[in-house]
Enzyme design. Structure first.
Site, short mmCIF file in Angstrom:
data_model
loop_
_atom_site.label_atom_id
_atom_site.label_comp_id
_atom_site.label_asym_id
_atom_site.label_seq_id
_atom_site.Cartn_x
_atom_site.Cartn_y
_atom_site.Cartn_z
N ILE A 86 0.86 -1.18 0.00
CA ILE A 86 0.00 0.00 0.00
C ILE A 86 0.89 1.23 0.00
O ILE A 86 1.77 1.38 0.85
CB ILE A 86 -0.92 0.01 1.23
CG1 ILE A 86 -1.86 -1.21 1.20
CG2 ILE A 86 -1.71 1.30 1.29
CD1 ILE A 86 -2.82 -1.24 0.04
N LYS A 87 0.66 2.10 -0.96
CA LYS A 87 1.52 3.27 -1.11
C LYS A 87 0.88 4.49 -0.47
O LYS A 87 -0.28 4.81 -0.72
CB LYS A 87 1.80 3.55 -2.59
CG LYS A 87 2.83 4.65 -2.82
CD LYS A 87 2.98 5.00 -4.29
CE LYS A 87 3.76 3.95 -5.04
NZ LYS A 87 4.11 4.44 -6.43
N LEU A 88 1.67 5.18 0.36
CA LEU A 88 1.23 6.40 1.04
C LEU A 88 2.21 7.53 0.75
O LEU A 88 3.41 7.29 0.64
CB LEU A 88 1.20 6.19 2.57
CG LEU A 88 0.43 5.00 3.13
CD1 LEU A 88 0.60 4.96 4.65
CD2 LEU A 88 -1.04 5.08 2.77
#
EC number: 2.2.1.2
Length: 981
Positions: free
Chosen positions: A149-151
């Site tokens: 998951i990219k933040l």
């Protein structure tokens, strides 16, 4: 891309693994996966991961045709899918496909590599709770262990890195531009692992990367250097020497920090439990400056525990002529010297880093919005839906920025939150948007279009039953929100051939009730009794009358001919079951009457009349989707404009002009605005049905809404008014026009959009006005007074006695003691009609409005009389005018007249009833009810210290109306003469 490596024995990409670096691909698309091209890169070039971001998906989904068939298929399965949902389903399928291709890598490396990154919505970059919720939702939806998951590296993203890592979710933190930010990101990863260990959880399969954007750093620094060189900076030689060096220096120092952490006892403790290092990922490694080698940044940052994510062009270049050598850890001291030199030369790297992060977030937001717009265009094309309507500001050039972008400054009101936060909080049903009371319990209308489409089969089945029943008429019995919405639908869509004709009755006037009973074929009429609570007086007595009339016409119990629309567990539900109604439709108890047109209260009568309920709801859903935090500009603009004039300004006379059939929208909008905002001395005072006049007949207190069909010419008088009037009350922000909006519809089904747009805008306006838009305390006050009077009638057989304070022939004048004394004094003791009316008109001041409140039958002749009188008053007094018929306005503008600002001057008109009607099962007649309602209304106006005068016509009504009109005409001339002298 894969073909370029065919036949090569020395592939630089595959040799990167020997230096401890993993090459990833910065690209994804459906065809690329399905064609096997990604698989070839994995097999032939040693690609071990994939990154995606909104810009990549925008190119893949938004600019190509490959996804069109899939979008069509998804909508065939579920027409209610929003654009965000469609995008997610497409993207999730692509991410899953990439994860499957890379699954062998993941398994072969025991979870050390083989990952695919999927970014949360860029609009959530600064919202911690929403970011965490979306991260979990995407993690569960993709359901693959090799997902990351990219933040973004915002404060929220860094904090959520710790939280999600502790929860066992792999995280890719993106948009890093400084070593200081990287240190925070790495610390968050370590703390997340430590928290997970403390909870007794396994950390061996938790992975993370920190994405350092390399070439963008040099682009920013080199751009500043070039600017200073162009200006002849004295440090030109030193500046030139620094070009192209800062980005790699930052990378080297970031890597040095990683090495320090990996050599620490703290990491040793985690490594002993199987922890994986958070690898540094070099992103943006394509060169932007043509003076640099196209493999510059790849070659300069190769080392263990790193990833290089390569866009296709850079990947091909490195495969072709890249040089592989372990360039990390690199010359750390030299890197520090570069950063020190940049600081000495005044290059503010921390400030640049902050700017680059903000610009990166904005770029992703724009790409995401463009992507969603493209998906929406596909969605509307598949569903055959036109573009959403958009209100257009119709004020001068100076008004636009102040009105819409700096509303607080032009109305002296400062909202507690930014625009996007305001919209988010409305959708979150946060009552603190308004007063912090019970507003959250009345927001069911937000989902009414979607709810209606989910139950569309129920409407369509009902419509078929009605058509098969052989009915010639549908008669809706209701009041306020239960009647005004259906009335708009009737007037706009008319009588559909082959279907029964819809009629709406919302009056207690005996003449009007009798006229409707004679108009329809009672034996072939479907009666819809519409009442949320079931306790509202008017629908109940209308039901009693028409039940008896239908029973007589049919010669049997008419239950099958009756339909109830009500809230669950209401007294109307009980009545309907006891009487054997053919259908009972339940509304949403969290939707108030004036917000109920898109609920069963509006859609049931629409279905019975053969109207396109599905089309109306689909259009409403389109507007609902436009009212999300990212796209709510139009509703927000309109709401802020209304809220601005409603926040204590005298320019609160919202004048609605609708062309042709669309004029019928006025009464519905009138209730929505007046009943929602008329509280605490504030209000939007709606002015409907007032024909445009000459500019010199208007005061300086108007806000216009012009609704018409596309292609229709604007009313010439309205056009002239908007173009030439000088709005001098606010010369700094409006020069030549009254403020307001024009809205054009391409087709009549867009009425569904109009309904939702104004509901949402009204909620926004009320937030600005700091009032509760969902209660109606003064409407309830009038009901209480009416019940008191009817209770007296039940006990004594008559209403309480009252005496006029003056009589002139057939015209008797009534007022409370305060108003009566003021009028007699102003009239110099004279009690003739002209003198008293003149005294009342002289109480009107600039910025006031005149309310003509007629408790007589709402017939075409009486409407024409009221219009003639109101225009005469407007043109003579230069104030806004309202022409209302009782009792229907009690459930509409009555709230604003009593709870809004004390700027109304009221003339109530009542009359003796030549013919009255008994109400079966009740001790009073319709005439008595109407009289009690008029008196209750007048009593509350007096209690609110309003300037109110009541004229009662004792003789024949038509003669009395003519005499009253003549007296007003004379009084107006004399009042003008007095004012002029």
């Amino acid at each position: 891309m894969a073909e370029a490596s065919a036949g090569r024995t020395d592939n630089p990409l595959k040799r990167l693994a020997g230096c401890g670096q993993a090459p990833w691909l910065d690209f994804i698309s459906r065809d690329f996966i399905a064609s096997g091209d990604l698989y070839k890169l994995v097999q032939e070039d040693g690609i071990t991961g994939v990154t995606s971001n909104p810009a990549i998906f925008e190119k893949a989904i938004g600019q190509g045709e490959e996804y069109a068939p899939e979008i069509a298929r998804l909508l065939q399965e579920d027409k209610l899918l929003r654009r965000e949902q469609i995008y997610e389903r497409l993207a999730i399928e692509d991410i899953r496909g990439a994860c499957e291709v890379l699954k062998p890598v993941y398994e072969a490396t025991s979870g050390r590599d083989g990952y695919v990154s999927f970014e949360v919505s860029p609009f959530l970059a600064h919202d911690s709770w929403e970011t965490e919720q979306e991260a979990h939702r995407l993690w569960e939806a993709v359901d693959r262990p090799n997902l990351m998951i990219k933040l973004p590296a915002t404060d929220v993203g860094v904090e959520e890195t710790k939280t999600l890592t502790a929860q066992g979710i792999n995280v890719n933190v993106t948009l890093l531009f400084s070593v200081a930010t990287y240190a925070r990101v790495l610390e968050a990863y370590l703390r997340g692992l430590e928290q997970r260990v403390a909870r007794g959880k396994d950390i061996r399969q938790v992975a993370g990367v920190a994405s350092f954007f390399i070439s963008r750093i040099d682009s920013a620094v080199d751009g500043e250097i070039d600017r200073r060189l162009a200006e002849g900076d004295p440090d030109s030689a030193a500046l030139k020497a620094l070009r192209g060096k800062v980005a790699v220096a930052c990378g080297v120092l970031a890597y040095a920090h990683l090495q320090e952490v990996l050599a620490s006892p703290r990491w040793a403790a985690l490594a002993a439990k199987g922890a994986q290092p958070q690898r540094l990922l070099w992103a943006s490694t394509s060169t932007k400056d043509k003076a640099y080698s196209d493999t510059k940044y790849v070659e300069a940052l190769i080392g263990p525990h790193t990833v290089d994510t390569l866009p296709p062009a850079t990947l091909a270049a490195f495969r072709d002529h890249g040089t592989v050598r372990q360039s990390l850890p690199g010359d750390v001291e030299a890197a520090r010297a570069v950063i020190a030199e940049a600081e000495r030369l005044g290059l503010d790297l921390p400030k640049m880093s902050e700017k680059l992060l903000a610009e990166g977030c904005t770029a992703f937001e724009k790409a995401f919005e463009t992507l969603l717009d493209a998906v929406e265009a596909r969605r509307m094309e598949v569903l055959g839906i036109s573009e959403p309507i958009a209100p257009k500001l119709i004020s001068c050039k100076a008004a636009y920025p102040l009105w819409v972008e700096e509303t607080a400054s032009c109305c002296y009101f400062t909202p507690e939150c930014e625009d996007d936060e305001l919209i988010q909080r409305i959708w979150a049903r946060d009552p603190k948007v308004w007063t912090g009371g019970k507003e959250g319990e009345w927001l069911g209308w937000l989902s009414a279009p979607r709810d209606g489409l989910e139950h569309i089969k129920q409407y369509e089945d009902f419509a078929r039953d009605v058509k098969a029943g052989g009915y010639t008429d549908v008669l809706l019995l209701g009041m306020g929100g239960s009647s005004l919405g259906p009335e708009v639908l009737k007037e706009v869509f008319g009588h559909v051939p082959g279907w029964p004709e819809l009629h709406v009755l919302d009056s207690t006037d005996p003449e009007q009730v009798a006229e409707m009973a004679a108009k329809v074929d009672l034996a072939k009429t479907l009666f819809i009794v519409s009442s949320k609570s079931g306790s509202t007086l008017e629908p109940n007595i209308l039901f009693a009358y028409f039940w008896a009339a239908a029973e007589k016409a049919l010669g049997k119990a008419p239950g099958a001919h009756f339909v109830a629309v009500t809230d669950p567990n209401s007294s109307m539900e009980k009545t309907a079951k006891e009487h054997g109604f053919g259908h009972i439709f339940f509304g949403n108890a969290q939707i108030g009457g004036r917000y109920s047109v898109l609920s069963p209260f509006g859609m049931v009568p629409a279905a019975a009349a053969g109207y396109n309920v599905r089309g109306l709801l689909e259009n409403a859903l389109l507007m609902a989707d436009q009212c999300n935090p990212e796209d709510a500009w139009d509703a927000l603009s309109l709401g802020k404009g209304l809220g601005c004039v409603g926040s204590g300004s005298s320019s609160n006379k919202v004048t609605f002009v609708g062309s042709g059939k669309l004029a019928a929208v006025g009464p519905w909008l009138e209730q929505l605005l007046a009943e929602s905002t008329g509280k605490q001395g504030k209000a939007l005072i709606p002015i409907i049905g007032e024909a445009p006049g000459a500019p010199d007949k208007y005061g300086e207190d108007r806000f216009f809404i012009d609704l018409r069909m596309a292609g229709e010419t604007q009313d010439p008088k309205l056009k002239a008014l908007l173009e030439v009037m000088d709005y001098s009350l606010a010369p700094d922000w409006v020069d030549e026009k009254y403020p307001g909006y024009e809205i054009q519809m391409d087709n009549l089904l867009q009425l569904g959009q109009v309904f939702y747009l104004f509901e949402f805008a009204t909620a926004v306006a009320a937030a600005m006005m700091e009032i509760n838009p969902f209660d109606q305390p003064d409407v309830e006050a009038s009901k209480v007074e009416t019940r008191k009077l009817l209770s007296t009638y039940e006990q004594t057989g008559k209403l309480p006695p009252e005496e006029p304070f003056a009589v002139d022939g057939d015209l008797a004048f009534y007022a409370d003691p305060r108003n009566a004394e003021a009028l007699k004094k102003a009239a110099g003791g004279r009690t003739d009609a002209v003198s008293l009316l003149k005294a009342q008109l002289e109480r009107v001041k600039p910025g006031d409005y005149v309310g003509l409140l007629a408790y007589i039958a709402r017939t075409p002749g009486h409407i024409a009389w009221a219009q003639e009188v109101r225009h005469m008053l407007r043109d003579g007094l230069h104030v806004a005018t309202a022409a209302e018929f009782g009792p229907r306005f009690l459930h509409s503008t009555g709230q604003a007249y009593k709870g809004g600002p004390n700027t109304g001057v009221f003339l109530q008109v009542t009359s003796d009833k030549a013919k009255d009607l008994e109400i079966p099962g009740h001790p009073y007649t319709f005439g008595v009810v109407q009289a009690a309602q008029a008196r209750g209304d007048f009593d509350v106006l007096a209690a609110r210290d309003r300037r109110a005068l009541r004229v009662h016509i004792r003789g024949p009504l038509e003669e009395g109306l003519k005499k009253l009109s003549q007296a007003l005409q004379i009084a107006l001339k004399e009042a003008d003469h007095v004012r002029g002298s």
